[in-house]
Design a protein around this motif. Structure first.
Motif, PDB file in Angstrom:
ATOM      1  N   VAL B 182      29.917  34.508  47.243  1.00  0.00           N
ATOM      2  CA  VAL B 182      31.180  35.105  46.780  1.00  0.00           C
ATOM      3  C   VAL B 182      31.525  36.303  47.673  1.00  0.00           C
ATOM      4  O   VAL B 182      30.731  37.233  47.812  1.00  0.00           O
ATOM      5  CB  VAL B 182      31.079  35.544  45.298  1.00  0.00           C
ATOM      6  N   PHE B 184      33.978  39.470  48.227  1.00  0.00           N
ATOM      7  CA  PHE B 184      34.864  40.270  47.364  1.00  0.00           C
ATOM      8  C   PHE B 184      35.460  41.427  48.139  1.00  0.00           C
ATOM      9  O   PHE B 184      34.892  41.882  49.135  1.00  0.00           O
ATOM     10  CB  PHE B 184      34.105  40.783  46.132  1.00  0.00           C
ATOM     11  N   SER B 212      34.464  36.472  35.394  1.00  0.00           N
ATOM     12  CA  SER B 212      34.835  35.748  36.612  1.00  0.00           C
ATOM     13  C   SER B 212      33.587  35.173  37.294  1.00  0.00           C
ATOM     14  O   SER B 212      33.562  33.999  37.661  1.00  0.00           O
ATOM     15  CB  SER B 212      35.572  36.708  37.545  1.00  0.00           C
ATOM     16  N   ASN B 224      36.230  33.628  46.442  1.00  0.00           N
ATOM     17  CA  ASN B 224      36.749  34.964  46.771  1.00  0.00           C
ATOM     18  C   ASN B 224      37.164  35.695  45.496  1.00  0.00           C
ATOM     19  O   ASN B 224      37.730  35.080  44.584  1.00  0.00           O
ATOM     20  CB  ASN B 224      37.978  34.852  47.681  1.00  0.00           C
ATOM     21  N   LEU B 225      36.886  36.965  45.500  1.00  0.00           N
ATOM     22  CA  LEU B 225      37.190  37.782  44.330  1.00  0.00           C
ATOM     23  C   LEU B 225      37.882  39.053  44.834  1.00  0.00           C
ATOM     24  O   LEU B 225      37.395  39.698  45.764  1.00  0.00           O
ATOM     25  CB  LEU B 225      35.867  38.129  43.645  1.00  0.00           C
ATOM     26  N   ASP B 241      40.558  35.674  41.205  1.00  0.00           N
ATOM     27  CA  ASP B 241      39.610  34.857  41.982  1.00  0.00           C
ATOM     28  C   ASP B 241      40.284  33.554  42.372  1.00  0.00           C
ATOM     29  O   ASP B 241      41.382  33.232  41.895  1.00  0.00           O
ATOM     30  CB  ASP B 241      38.340  34.614  41.151  1.00  0.00           C
ATOM     31  N   GLY B 283      42.664  29.514  40.480  1.00  0.00           N
ATOM     32  CA  GLY B 283      41.822  30.617  40.007  1.00  0.00           C
ATOM     33  C   GLY B 283      42.402  31.316  38.786  1.00  0.00           C
ATOM     34  O   GLY B 283      43.328  30.835  38.144  1.00  0.00           O
TER      35      GLY B 283
END
Lengths: 134, 309
Positions: B182, B184, B212, B224-225, B241, B283
Motif C-alpha cells: 500500500v 500512501f 480502509s 493507494n491511500l 483509496d 475505492g
C-alpha cells in the motif's frame, strides 16, 4: 532475530509484567527486574545481561540515568531507556549516559522490538570493533 | 562653582541619594538606587552649570519634592520588578506542573497499554487479539498527541497536520494486509487545533484508516491511500483509496460496525458530519466536514453587529 538475556529496570509492576510477556513472545529471556537505581546496578552485576531496559523515574533517590551511567561505566552493558520523559533537558542528560536507545512511553510492541534489535546490533558491532571484548 | 549659600547642592544631593538608596536597598530594588544616583548627578550638573537665583529655602523645598518623588518612583519600580519576578516564578511553576501532568498522563497510558497487553496474552482468538491491538493503537495515538504538546512547550494547541502525517506513517505499515503493497500520501494543510479537537480528529482518522486498510485491499497485491486535510471556514479531512469500494448492501444510515459508529459519533462531537461514499473511479472516499472555531467566532461577531441594539 537474535535472542537476548534482558534485565528490566522499571518501578511500575504492571509495566514490568507486560514487558516480561512481550519479551518472552519475542524469544528473549528476562534475567530479572528491579525498581530502584541501587537494585539495578546490583542486578546488572549479578546477571550480566545482554541488554538493560531502563526506566528513568525510579523508586529511590537516584534515577535511571545515574544507574545507566554506572552500568555502562562499570560493566560496559548496553542500555535502552524506556521513559515518559520526552523533554530536551532529560534527553540531554540521558545522552551523556551513552544509551543504545531512547523509547518514549507508551510504546508499541513493534517499537520495542525495533529498539532492542538496533541496540543489540549496535552493541555487537561495538564489541567486534574492540576485538571481541564485551 | 558650588554655591553652598544659595542651595547647598552637594549636601542636599547626598541627602537625596541616601534615603532613596536606603529605601531601595531595604526593598531589594537596586533600580531605585541607580535612578537616584543618575538623578542626583544630573541635579548637581544643572546646579553647577549656571547661576543660582533660587534662595536657600526654595532650593530646599525643590530638593525635598524631588526626594519624595524619587522615593515614590523607587517604591513603584520595586513593586513592578517584584510583580514581574513573582509572575515569572508562577509561570515557571505552572509549566513545571503541566510537564509533570503530561508525564503522568503518558505513564498512566503506558500502564493501561500494559494491562491490555497482559489481557490479550490470555486470548487465543486472532480477532480478539486484533481488538486488543487496536485499543492499544488508540491509546498510543492519544499519547503521541500529549508528547507533541509536551515537546512543543505549547501545552494548549497543536498542528494537527503534523500529527496526521506521523500517524499515517505508523499506522499504514503496521496494518497493511500481508502480501499487499500500500502506497500512501498525506496532503495536509497546517491546522492548529486544541488538544480535545486533536484527540477526537486523531481517533476519527485512526478509524477511517483502519477501516480502509482492513477492507479496501483484501485480495489485492497493491493499492493507494490518500489522506487530505484542508483548512478554511469549513474544515475537511478526507481519506480515499482505490480499493474494493463499499459493499453493495452498504447503507450509510445503518449503524454498521464499531469503527463506523465511532466515526459518526466522534464527527458529531466536533460538530461535524461524516460522508462515506464510493470513490471515482473506484475505492472508498470518507470525508469529515467540521467547523473552524475561529471562523465561527468571526461569524458570531459579525452577526451580533448586525443585530440592532
Amino acid at each position: 532475530m537474535k535472542t537476548a538475556r534482558i534485565l528490566i529496570i522499571e518501578d511500575e509492576a504492571i509495566t514490568v509484567a507486560a514487558l516480561r510477556r512481550e519479551l518472552a513472545e519475542m524469544g528473549h529471556e528476562v534475567v530479572g527486574d528491579a525498581a530502584s537505581a541501587r537494585e539495578a546496578v546490583r542486578a546488572a552485576e549479578a546477571t550480566k545481561p545482554d541488554l538493560v531496559l531502563m526506566d528513568i523515574t525510579l523508586a529511590d533517590e537516584y534515577d535511571g540515568i545515574v544507574a545507566a551511567t554506572a552500568i555502562r561505566g562499570n560493566l560496559g552493558l548496553p542500555v535502552v531507556f524506556l521513559t515518559a520523559h520526552g523533554d530536551d533537558a532529560t534527553m540531554e542528560r540521558a545522552i551523556l549516559a551513552g544509551p543504545f536507545g531512547y523509547l518514549l512511553k507508551p510504546f508499541t510492541t513493534q517499537e520495542l522490538k525495533a529498539a532492542i534489535e538496533v541496540a543489540l546490533h549496535k552493541h555487537g558491532s561495538e564489541v567486534e570493533s574492540r576485538g571481541g571484548q564485551g | 562653582m558650588i554655591d553652598f549659600s544659595s542651595g547647598s547642592d552637594v549636601i542636599l544631593t547626598v541627602l537625596l541619594v541616601f534615603p532613596v538608596a536606603l529605601v531601595s536597598w531595604s526593598n531589594g530594588a537596586w533600580w531605585g538606587l541607580g535612578l537616584a544616583i543618575v538623578a542626583s548627578v544630573a541635579h548637581l550638573g544643572i546646579d553647577l552649570s549656571g547661576p543660582h537665583p533660587t534662595p536657600f529655602a526654595s532650593a530646599a523645598i525643590n530638593d525635598g519634592v524631588a526626594l519624595a518623588t524619587f522615593c515614590i518612583l523607587s517604591v513603584l519600580i520595586d513593586l513592578v520588578v517584584r510583580q514581574r519576578a513573582e509572575l515569572q516564578v508562577s509561570l515557571n511553576q505552572k509549566n513545571l506542573l503541566l510537564k509533570e501532568v503530561h508525564h503522568r498522563v503518558k505513564n498512566n497510558l503506558q500502564v493501561v497499554s500494559s494491562l491490555l497487553s497482559l489481557e490479550s496474552g490470555k486470548v487465543k482468538n486472532p480477532e480478539a487479539k486484533m481488538v486488543f491491538k487496536e485499543c492499544r493503537d488508540r491509546i498510543h495515538l492519544m499519547a503521541r498527541l500529549h508528547q507533541r504538546l509536551y515537546s512543543n512547550g505549547e501545552f494548549a494547541s497543536v498542528d494537527f497536520a503534523e500529527h496526521l502525517r506521523e500517524m499515517a506513517q505508523t499506522l499504514v505499515p503496521a496494518h497493511t494486509p500481508a502480501g499487499c503493497a500500500v502506497r500512501f500520501k498525506v496532503e495536509a494543510e497546517p491546522m492548529i487545533v486544541d488538544l480535545d479537537m486533536a484527540i477526537t480528529l486523531g481517533l476519527i482518522a485512526n478509524e477511517i484508516l483502519l477501516n480502509s486498510l482492513k477492507h479496501a485491499f483484501a485480495g489485492k497485491e497493491s493499492g493507494n491511500l490518500t489522506i487530505e486535510l484542508k483548512d478554511g471556514a469549513e474544515r475537511e479531512m478526507t481519506v480515499f483509496d482505490d480499493g474494493n469500494g463499499l459493499p453493495a448492501d452498504f447503507d450509510p444510515k445503518k449503524r454498521g460496525g464499531l469503527g463506523m459508529e465511532l466515526i459518526r459519533g466522534l464527527s458529531r462531537q466536533v460538530h461535524g458530519k461524516a460522508k462515506i461514499e464510493n470513490g471515482q473511479p473506484g475505492g472508498t472516499r470518507t470525508t469529515i466536514y467540521f467547523p473552524n472555531p475561529s471562523a465561527l467566532a468571526a461569524q458570531e461577531t459579525h452577526k451580533s453587529k448586525l443585530i440592532p441594539a
